[in-house]
Design a protein around this motif. Structure first.
Motif, PDB file in Angstrom:
ATOM      1  N   ASP A 213     -33.223  23.471  29.351  1.00  0.00           N
ATOM      2  CA  ASP A 213     -34.649  23.767  29.265  1.00  0.00           C
ATOM      3  C   ASP A 213     -35.276  23.890  30.651  1.00  0.00           C
ATOM      4  N   GLY A 216     -31.420  26.757  33.186  1.00  0.00           N
ATOM      5  CA  GLY A 216     -30.221  26.965  32.382  1.00  0.00           C
ATOM      6  C   GLY A 216     -29.120  27.721  33.105  1.00  0.00           C
ATOM      7  N   CYS A 325     -39.279  33.821  32.826  1.00  0.00           N
ATOM      8  CA  CYS A 325     -39.316  32.363  32.795  1.00  0.00           C
ATOM      9  C   CYS A 325     -40.271  31.912  33.891  1.00  0.00           C
ATOM     10  N   ALA A 341     -40.359  26.973  29.361  1.00  0.00           N
ATOM     11  CA  ALA A 341     -39.355  27.300  28.350  1.00  0.00           C
ATOM     12  C   ALA A 341     -40.009  27.170  26.975  1.00  0.00           C
ATOM     13  N   PRO A 343     -40.949  26.095  23.610  1.00  0.00           N
ATOM     14  CA  PRO A 343     -40.544  24.865  22.910  1.00  0.00           C
ATOM     15  C   PRO A 343     -40.006  25.148  21.519  1.00  0.00           C
ATOM     16  N   HIS A 344     -39.316  24.152  20.988  1.00  0.00           N
ATOM     17  CA  HIS A 344     -38.696  24.276  19.667  1.00  0.00           C
ATOM     18  C   HIS A 344     -39.724  24.652  18.604  1.00  0.00           C
ATOM     19  N   HIS A 347     -40.036  28.438  18.259  1.00  0.00           N
ATOM     20  CA  HIS A 347     -38.847  29.286  18.141  1.00  0.00           C
ATOM     21  C   HIS A 347     -38.959  30.281  16.991  1.00  0.00           C
TER      22      HIS A 347
END
Length: 547
Positions: A213, A216, A325, A341, A343-344, A347
């Motif tokens: 995160d 990478g 990014c 990044a 976040p979940h 997604h």
């Protein structure tokens, strides 16, 4: 009870270099020279030459703690200094080649640099600095070898020094708290101040930046650091690449879109890092020649140094399938503090929501702690209440080197005051509203210059825009927009105001637009708003104009 670990294992640049040499010796280091020729090398070759550089510097009298300055573009020999100077216990001091000679002289003297390594192409700048400084040795990097340009009197040729030095230099055992590198702030107000990085700080920063995160990075990557190696250690990518085994591609002085795109295509670059100015030019080049460049290897473009316009992020993604990014940081943070990044929780969100998140400053990377302070104390993490961002962590400066001038930047309980005014969302996402000195206070209410700038740069005719405060007899301050139009494009103040109107309250809208050929910038590519404020200091608007 203490843990039974090898706690005396030192986190040093030497440990990163040993890993690179042991595991990744055959990975490529590619460097474009001033004459546009491309040099190819490997980690094994660069590290061998690094030992020779250390031996040569030691023979010149460089000892632990001595400062070794570099005045160089991004290239392989500069990288050799990155991997040699800190390992021998000396301090790598990268000099900003875009500064005025007098300012460089102040920095060299303040740092007490013992040696300077300078590119032959930058000797005209160094000749203006040299009479003002106390440097003992000058080493000149000549890309065409020792038979190139005449050396200044008493100077050493870089390659000749290395050819005569042994490649078996024994690096000393270092303490991870020893100084490894030094960078100076850009000095938009007052004298530049020095940040002195420890080995431990740089190693931990490197590890956090390489995480999934974070950026990478991995061994299969090919990284193109367009960001200068004098700009906060190229955001740490020279060390991130060595740690992970990623190949490096150095652009030299050729930072125009065509040259960068050529390198990205021929070297199959996966990550490239630079400031918004660089990527705005690249986006324009891609828009002008859709389908011409094969960027299929590219995982993304890393942007930092200034807030990226959402229109740029959207343009790369929607027209060219390239994700950006976004990272936020400062010289005082080694420099990365947060990364946007996705976040979940986003997604499965629509693409537009993910792109909108990428324009924010993201969440702090591991071990960076954040808080924001308003006039009445710490502010809640509600995504709307503004305060000055304060940070702490193992790679955050605790003070400036040999300077009391910046003492007010540190709180009594040990946090660093960034000067960025932010809102923090409940999930820890940082959203910068402005620099504290650039906020506009109109009628007792705050206006974000960054928000207006980003919106203006979303207009199809606008290439760049900077918004500043100008005096107002009734409202104290009002926003003035300095606008650079795209070649051949036209726009009127009324059209630009109408473009902004749906996005902001009416009292946010600038009454005054100034069309300029270029916006002045700092040496690292940020808008130099102090120059605009000086230029338009008398540009007060009529009091009745504000509604």
């Amino acid at each position: 009870m203490r843990g039974l670990m090898m706690d005396d294992y030192q986190l040093t640049i030497d440990a990163i270099a040993r890993r690179a040499e042991t595991l990744f010796g055959r990975r490529a280091i590619v460097s474009r020279r001033c004459d546009r020729q491309v040099e190819r090398s490997t980690y094994a070759e660069v590290l061998t030459r690094g030992r020779r550089l250390a031996a040569a510097l030691h023979a010149l009298g460089v000892r632990r703690g001595d400062r070794v300055a570099t005045l160089c573009w991004n290239h392989r020999r500069h990288y050799e200094a990155y991997l040699a100077v800190p390992r021998m216990g000396a301090v790598l001091h990268t000099l900003n080649l875009r500064l005025h000679a007098d300012e460089l002289a102040y920095i060299v003297n303040h740092a007490d640099d013992r040696v300077v390594i300078v590119d032959a192409s930058l000797l005209p700048l160094w000749h203006r600095v040299a009479p003002q400084v106390r440097v003992q040795h000058v080493i000149v990097v000549q890309e065409d070898g020792p038979n190139g340009s005449p050396l200044p009197e008493g100077a050493h040729d870089y390659d000749t020094l290395l050819d005569a030095a042994p490649d078996s230099f024994a690096f000393p055992a270092l303490d991870e708290h020893d100084a490894a590198a030094m960078c100076y702030t850009s000095g938009t107000t007052g004298r530049p101040k020095a940040v002195l990085y420890s080995h431990r700080a740089l190693v931990l920063h490197t590890m956090a930046g390489a995480m999934g995160d974070g950026f990478g990075c991995r061994e299969s990557d090919v990284i193109l650091p367009v960001v200068p190696m004098f700009h906060a250690n190229a955001w740490g990518f020279p060390y991130t690449a060595a740690l992970t085994g990623a190949s490096l591609v150095f652009p030299g002085p050729h930072l125009d879109p065509a040259s960068l795109l050529e390198l990205m295509v021929t070297e199959r670059v996966t990550w490239a890092a630079g400031v918004p100015t660089i990527w705005l030019g690249l986006l324009a080049a891609l828009d002008a020649a859709p389908g011409r460049y094969d960027l299929s290897a590219l995982r993304g473009l890393i942007v930092g140094g200034a807030a990226p316009p959402p229109a740029m992020i959207n343009g790369f993604a929607q027209r060219h399938g390239i994700d950006m990014c976004h990272g936020w940081g400062m010289t005082e943070l080694s420099p990365v503090g947060s990364i946007a990044a996705v976040p979940h929780t986003l997604h499965d969100a629509p693409r537009e929501a993910q792109l909108a998140y990428r324009a924010k400053q993201g969440r702090p990377i591991p071990f960076v702690e954040i808080r924001a302070r308003g006039e009445d104390g710490l502010v809640p993490w509600d995504g709307s209440t503004l305060g000055e961002l304060e940070v702490r962590g193992p790679w955050v400066a605790a003070s400036y080197y040999e300077s009391d001038e910046g003492a007010s930047r540190f709180t009594d309980d040990g946090w660093f005051r960034t000067g960025d005014v932010v809102a923090i969302w409940p999930d820890g996402t940082i959203e910068v509203a402005d620099r504290s000195k650039d906020l506009i206070k109109s009628g007792g209410e705050w206006i974000s210059s960054v928000a207006l700038e980003n919106a203006l740069m979303g207009h199809p005719a606008v290439a760049e825009a900077a918004v500043i405060a100008v005096p107002d007899p009734r409202w104290q301050e009002r926003p003035l927009a300095a606008v650079v139009l795209k070649p051949g494009a036209t726009a009127t103040p009324d059209e630009l105001r109408a473009h902004l109107a749906p996005q902001f309250a009416s009292w946010w809208l600038p009454e005054r637009f100034e069309f300029v050929d270029a916006i002045p910038r700092t040496s690292v590519g940020k808008f130099l708003k102090s120059a605009l404020r000086e230029r338009f200091a008398d540009s007060a608007v009529p009091a009745a104009a504000h509604v």
